[in-house]
Design an enzyme around this catalytic site. Structure first.
Site, PDB file in Angstrom:
ATOM      1  N   GLY A  12      -7.964   6.127 -43.576  1.00 25.01           N
ATOM      2  CA  GLY A  12      -7.080   5.023 -43.925  1.00 25.01           C
ATOM      3  C   GLY A  12      -7.551   3.717 -43.307  1.00 25.01           C
ATOM      4  N   ASP A  13      -6.951   2.610 -43.757  1.00 18.77           N
ATOM      5  CA  ASP A  13      -7.251   1.269 -43.238  1.00 18.77           C
ATOM      6  C   ASP A  13      -8.707   0.869 -43.422  1.00 18.77           C
ATOM      7  OD1 ASP A  13      -4.600   1.160 -42.410  1.00 18.77           O
ATOM      8  OD2 ASP A  13      -5.067   2.035 -40.458  1.00 18.77           O
ATOM      9  N   LYS A  16      -8.729  -1.167 -48.224  1.00 16.24           N
ATOM     10  CA  LYS A  16      -8.423  -0.913 -49.645  1.00 16.24           C
ATOM     11  C   LYS A  16      -7.687  -2.089 -50.287  1.00 16.24           C
ATOM     12  CE  LYS A  16      -6.164   2.768 -48.447  1.00 16.24           C
ATOM     13  NZ  LYS A  16      -6.480   2.826 -47.009  1.00 16.24           N
ATOM     14  N   ASN A  38       4.407   4.023 -45.376  1.00 23.51           N
ATOM     15  CA  ASN A  38       3.492   4.287 -44.263  1.00 23.51           C
ATOM     16  C   ASN A  38       2.208   3.472 -44.464  1.00 23.51           C
ATOM     17  OD1 ASN A  38       2.906   5.863 -46.530  1.00 23.51           O
ATOM     18  ND2 ASN A  38       2.288   7.681 -45.400  1.00 23.51           N
ATOM     19  N   ALA A  39       1.915   3.106 -45.698  1.00 27.79           N
ATOM     20  CA  ALA A  39       0.720   2.312 -46.005  1.00 27.79           C
ATOM     21  C   ALA A  39       0.915   0.863 -45.565  1.00 27.79           C
ATOM     22  CB  ALA A  39       0.446   2.352 -47.508  1.00 27.79           C
ATOM     23  N   GLY A  40      -0.184   0.230 -45.205  1.00 24.37           N
ATOM     24  CA  GLY A  40      -0.176  -1.204 -44.914  1.00 24.37           C
ATOM     25  C   GLY A  40      -1.477  -1.764 -45.437  1.00 24.37           C
ATOM     26  N   HIS A  41      -1.404  -2.468 -46.559  1.00 24.48           N
ATOM     27  CA  HIS A  41      -2.613  -2.982 -47.209  1.00 24.48           C
ATOM     28  C   HIS A  41      -2.648  -4.497 -47.082  1.00 24.48           C
ATOM     29  CE1 HIS A  41      -2.631   0.890 -49.881  1.00 24.48           C
ATOM     30  NE2 HIS A  41      -2.837   1.125 -48.607  1.00 24.48           N
ATOM     31  N   THR A 129       3.929   7.399 -38.733  1.00 21.57           N
ATOM     32  CA  THR A 129       4.416   6.014 -38.777  1.00 21.57           C
ATOM     33  C   THR A 129       5.938   5.974 -38.626  1.00 21.57           C
ATOM     34  OG1 THR A 129       4.638   6.122 -41.167  1.00 21.57           O
ATOM     35  CG2 THR A 129       2.534   5.304 -40.317  1.00 21.57           C
ATOM     36  N   ARG A 143      12.522  21.152 -53.425  1.00 20.54           N
ATOM     37  CA  ARG A 143      13.363  20.894 -54.607  1.00 20.54           C
ATOM     38  C   ARG A 143      14.781  20.505 -54.247  1.00 20.54           C
ATOM     39  NH1 ARG A 143      11.614  26.511 -56.510  1.00 20.54           N
ATOM     40  NH2 ARG A 143      11.711  26.623 -54.261  1.00 20.54           N
ATOM     41  N   GLN A 223      -3.574   5.510 -47.718  1.00 15.39           N
ATOM     42  CA  GLN A 223      -4.141   6.373 -46.679  1.00 15.39           C
ATOM     43  C   GLN A 223      -5.625   6.657 -46.985  1.00 15.39           C
ATOM     44  OE1 GLN A 223      -0.745   7.636 -47.976  1.00 15.39           O
ATOM     45  NE2 GLN A 223      -0.141   6.016 -46.594  1.00 15.39           N
ATOM     46  N   THR A 299       2.380  -0.411 -38.247  1.00 10.30           N
ATOM     47  CA  THR A 299       3.089  -0.195 -36.980  1.00 10.30           C
ATOM     48  C   THR A 299       2.569  -1.072 -35.844  1.00 10.30           C
ATOM     49  OG1 THR A 299       1.572   1.599 -36.461  1.00 10.30           O
ATOM     50  CG2 THR A 299       3.632   2.217 -37.529  1.00 10.30           C
ATOM     51  N   ARG A 303      -5.719   0.856 -33.277  1.00  5.80           N
ATOM     52  CA  ARG A 303      -6.478   1.900 -33.963  1.00  5.80           C
ATOM     53  C   ARG A 303      -7.577   2.402 -33.034  1.00  5.80           C
ATOM     54  NH1 ARG A 303      -7.066  -1.846 -39.272  1.00  5.80           N
ATOM     55  NH2 ARG A 303      -4.997  -1.521 -40.130  1.00  5.80           N
ATOM     56  N   GLY A 413     -16.246 -10.028 -44.779  1.00  3.43           N
ATOM     57  CA  GLY A 413     -15.154 -10.813 -44.203  1.00  3.43           C
ATOM     58  C   GLY A 413     -13.865 -10.431 -44.889  1.00  3.43           C
TER      59      GLY A 413
HETATM   60  P1  GDP Z   1      -6.079  -0.783 -46.007  1.00  2.83           P
HETATM   61  O1  GDP Z   1      -4.908  -0.045 -45.457  1.00  2.83           O
HETATM   62  O2  GDP Z   1      -7.194   0.122 -46.401  1.00  2.83           O
HETATM   63  O3  GDP Z   1      -5.699  -1.722 -47.113  1.00  2.83           O
HETATM   64  O4  GDP Z   1      -6.644  -1.661 -44.799  1.00  2.83           O
HETATM   65  P2  GDP Z   1      -5.783  -2.571 -43.784  1.00  2.83           P
HETATM   66  O5  GDP Z   1      -5.299  -3.769 -44.498  1.00  2.83           O
HETATM   67  O6  GDP Z   1      -4.776  -1.737 -43.081  1.00  2.83           O
HETATM   68  O7  GDP Z   1      -6.866  -2.922 -42.695  1.00  2.83           O
HETATM   69  C1  GDP Z   1      -8.074  -3.542 -43.036  1.00  2.83           C
HETATM   70  C2  GDP Z   1      -8.233  -4.822 -42.209  1.00  2.83           C
HETATM   71  O8  GDP Z   1      -9.544  -5.284 -42.357  1.00  2.83           O
HETATM   72  C3  GDP Z   1      -7.348  -5.958 -42.669  1.00  2.83           C
HETATM   73  O9  GDP Z   1      -7.017  -6.737 -41.549  1.00  2.83           O
HETATM   74  C4  GDP Z   1      -8.245  -6.746 -43.621  1.00  2.83           C
HETATM   75  O10 GDP Z   1      -7.895  -8.112 -43.706  1.00  2.83           O
HETATM   76  C5  GDP Z   1      -9.573  -6.576 -42.953  1.00  2.83           C
HETATM   77  N1  GDP Z   1     -10.760  -6.562 -43.830  1.00  2.83           N
HETATM   78  C6  GDP Z   1     -10.917  -5.975 -45.043  1.00  2.83           C
HETATM   79  N2  GDP Z   1     -12.186  -6.074 -45.467  1.00  2.83           N
HETATM   80  C7  GDP Z   1     -12.858  -6.741 -44.479  1.00  2.83           C
HETATM   81  C8  GDP Z   1     -14.228  -7.125 -44.297  1.00  2.83           C
HETATM   82  O11 GDP Z   1     -15.111  -6.867 -45.116  1.00  2.83           O
HETATM   83  N3  GDP Z   1     -14.525  -7.794 -43.123  1.00  2.83           N
HETATM   84  C9  GDP Z   1     -13.585  -8.075 -42.170  1.00  2.83           C
HETATM   85  N4  GDP Z   1     -13.958  -8.716 -41.060  1.00  2.83           N
HETATM   86  N5  GDP Z   1     -12.304  -7.708 -42.325  1.00  2.83           N
HETATM   87  C10 GDP Z   1     -11.942  -7.041 -43.446  1.00  2.83           C
HETATM   88  P1  IMO Z   2      -3.142   2.860 -45.362  1.00  5.24           P
HETATM   89  O1  IMO Z   2      -2.750   3.044 -46.800  1.00  5.24           O
HETATM   90  C1  IMO Z   2      -3.897   4.779 -41.529  1.00  5.24           C
HETATM   91  C2  IMO Z   2      -1.407   8.217 -40.499  1.00  5.24           C
HETATM   92  C3  IMO Z   2      -0.435   8.087 -39.341  1.00  5.24           C
HETATM   93  C4  IMO Z   2      -0.445   9.500 -38.814  1.00  5.24           C
HETATM   94  C5  IMO Z   2      -0.518  10.341 -40.106  1.00  5.24           C
HETATM   95  C6  IMO Z   2       0.830  10.826 -40.607  1.00  5.24           C
HETATM   96  O2  IMO Z   2      -2.764   1.553 -44.782  1.00  5.24           O
HETATM   97  O3  IMO Z   2      -4.581   3.215 -45.160  1.00  5.24           O
HETATM   98  P2  IMO Z   2       2.882   9.647 -41.822  1.00  5.24           P
HETATM   99  O4  IMO Z   2       3.746   8.503 -41.377  1.00  5.24           O
HETATM  100  O5  IMO Z   2       2.179   9.397 -43.104  1.00  5.24           O
HETATM  101  O6  IMO Z   2       3.589  10.948 -41.797  1.00  5.24           O
HETATM  102  O7  IMO Z   2       1.748   9.754 -40.670  1.00  5.24           O
HETATM  103  O8  IMO Z   2      -1.111   9.495 -41.075  1.00  5.24           O
HETATM  104  N1  IMO Z   2      -1.257   7.213 -41.575  1.00  5.24           N
HETATM  105  C7  IMO Z   2      -2.127   6.209 -41.763  1.00  5.24           C
HETATM  106  N2  IMO Z   2      -3.213   5.836 -41.049  1.00  5.24           N
HETATM  107  N3  IMO Z   2      -3.561   4.114 -42.654  1.00  5.24           N
HETATM  108  C8  IMO Z   2      -2.497   4.487 -43.393  1.00  5.24           C
HETATM  109  O9  IMO Z   2      -2.213   3.937 -44.589  1.00  5.24           O
HETATM  110  C9  IMO Z   2      -1.695   5.560 -42.939  1.00  5.24           C
HETATM  111  N4  IMO Z   2      -0.571   6.172 -43.396  1.00  5.24           N
HETATM  112  C10 IMO Z   2      -0.333   7.186 -42.559  1.00  5.24           C
HETATM  113  O10 IMO Z   2      -0.888   7.166 -38.391  1.00  5.24           O
HETATM  114  O11 IMO Z   2      -1.609   9.738 -38.083  1.00  5.24           O
HETATM  115 MG    MG Z   3      -3.690  -0.005 -43.777  1.00  2.00          MG
END
Ligand code: GDP
Ligand code: IMO
Ligand code: MG
Length: 429
Positions: A12-13, A16, A38-41, A129, A143, A223, A299, A303, A413
């Protein structure tokens, strides 16, 4: 026709949100198929930072339709909060958002149970989360869940909710937690249900009509592969199928209508929550945190960071059949003299060149590193592969070789423009 599934290749993270925003330029519809808030994009657009939890990251582009599919679990209060927050930032949300009537609801007892179960596990906790995701998917599998369609019928909803609150209050009390009030939950949920009504419908029918009209659909994974309930590092996973198949079950679009599976992979590895992370490195982690990098978007937790693990991504490339990889955060590695890349493990004296099948072996994996030359040049302004310094190019080429899928995009970036998009990510049609 190019229907594209986008999947996190690690834990994850991976970035995306940004890549979805980049690829949405060429799509008509963006769909979320699994997970919940739970996602944070993160999407950075014109200097402003948007963090999406339930709403697809395509929402920032005008004229695109965003769909929350049947496989997502929705906390309606959180969703309304997200809609209101985005509207305050000037994002238009109206007929461009559609929500499945089959999506399951996250209720307050799910969140409380999530919290209590984690508390009780102590050191063996998952590090969730605490958004109630596990208990909500648990009810779906048992169910006994409540769905969006129930919320649209107040009498049915209240009746089902009353029984569920009664049952869950007994469990909560047995765990030593406070019971919740049926009346309060009922009132607050029915109130947000009213606000959500205009968005609710049969998204499967909508998506199939769109396919008939040759619309291009982008499936936004949440994730990452190793948080998948089946293919991940169980039990340190989330409760949905985060791998490519989840895009089909979570939306009703069949496998043969998918054209491309793009894996999003960080140039290194991170993980938030518990579970094994063989390449975790304290010095690397501290340096990134010191630079204000790698804090959770949902949260705010720190990381855990480690070097690139080729065994992990190679396994992800197979589980998802990646046609392409978008390599992100390459700029973050600037300034390291030598960059270790994990190319194998030692487990109890035995060498592994692929991921060990057993979780317990994975937990004891000691990485075998290959060291690549680093670079010091600022690469954030590079817009083509040829612009990258030689050592950076060599790093990308080696990663591509190790992962067994072509790298078709590179992030240098956080903003939309800071991307190198290669030929193969252009539209297929
Ligand atoms: P996601 O959950 O997969 O959408 O990723 P997150 O948003 O949780 O975390 C990715 C972090 O990396 C965010 O702060 C983005 O702004 C940052 N980011 C994404 N692509 C790049 C990159 O190519 N370079 C840098 N420096 N930051 C990036
Ligand atoms: P995005 O979409 C990173 C992790 C939690 C925990 C496990 C289970 O932003 O990539 P949950 O709350 O889903 O039951 O937690 O999964 N987790 C993530 N880690 N990015 C995420 O989403 C996540 N969503 C859940 O930290 O380890
Ligand atoms: Mg994320």
């Amino acid at each position: 026709m190019a229907n594209t599934i986008l999947i996190g290749a690690q834990w994850g993270d991976e970035g995306k949100g940004k890549i979805i925003d980049v690829l949405t330029a060429k799509a008509d519809i963006v769909v979320r198929s699994q997970g919940g808030n739970n996602a944070g994009h993160t999407v950075i657009h014109r200097g402003a930072k948007y963090i999406l939890h339930l709403i697809p990251s395509g929402i920032l582009r005008r004229g695109k339709i965003c769909v929350i599919g049947n496989g997502v679990v929705i906390d309606p209060i959180a969703l309304i909060g997200e809609i209101d927050g985005l509207r305050k930032l000037g994002v238009k949300i109206g007929r461009n958002l559609l929500i499945s009537n089959c999506a399951h609801l996250v209720l307050p007892y799910h969140r409380l149970l999530d919290e209590q179960r984690e508390l009780r596990k102590g050191r063996a906790r998952i590090g969730t989360t605490k958004r109630g995701i596990g208990p909500a998917y648990g009810d779906k599998a048992a169910r006994t869940g409540l769905r969006m369609s129930d919320l649209m019928q107040p009498i049915v909803f209240s009746k089902k909710l009353q029984a569920k609150v009664l049952e869950n209050n007994r469990i909560l009390q047995a765990l030593g937690a406070k019971p919740i009030s049926f009346r309060e939950v009922n009132e607050s949920y029915l109130a947000v249900g009213k606000k959500l009504r205009p968005f609710i419908g049969n998204t499967v029918v909508y998506l199939h009509r769109a396919l008939e009209r040759d619309k291009e659909i982008l499936f936004e994974g949440a994730q990452g592969t190793f948080l998948d309930i089946d293919h991940g590092t169980y039990p340190y996973v989330t409760s949905s199928n985060t791998t490519a198949g989840g895009a089909c079950t979570g939306t009703g679009v069949p496998p043969h209508r998918m054209d491309r599976v793009v894996g999003v992979m960080k140039a290194y590895t991170t993980r938030v929550g518990e579970g094994a992370l063989p390449t975790e490195d304290r010095q690397f982690t501290e340096r990134l945190h010191g630079l204000g990098r790698e804090f959770g978007a949902t949260t705010g937790r720190k990381r855990r960071c480690g070097w690139f693990d080729a065994l992990v991504v190679e396994a992800a490339a197979k589980a998802n059949a990646f046609t392409d990889i978008f390599l992100t955060k390459l700029d973050v590695l600037t300034g390291w003299e030598r960059i270790p890349v994990c190319v194998g493990y030692h487990v109890n004296g035995r060498r592994y060149d692929v991921l060990p099948a057993s979780q317990s072996d994975f937990h004891h994996a000691v990485p075998i590193y290959e060291e690549l030359d680093g670079w010091t040049e600022d690469i954030s302004g590079c817009r083509s592969f040829d612009d990258l310094p030689k050592n950076t190019q060599a790093y990308v080429n080696r990663l591509e070789e190790l992962c067994g899928a072509r790298i078709s995009g590179i992030g240098v970036g956080p903003s939309r423009e800071q991307s190198i998009v290669m030929h193969s990510l252009l539209p297929i049609r």
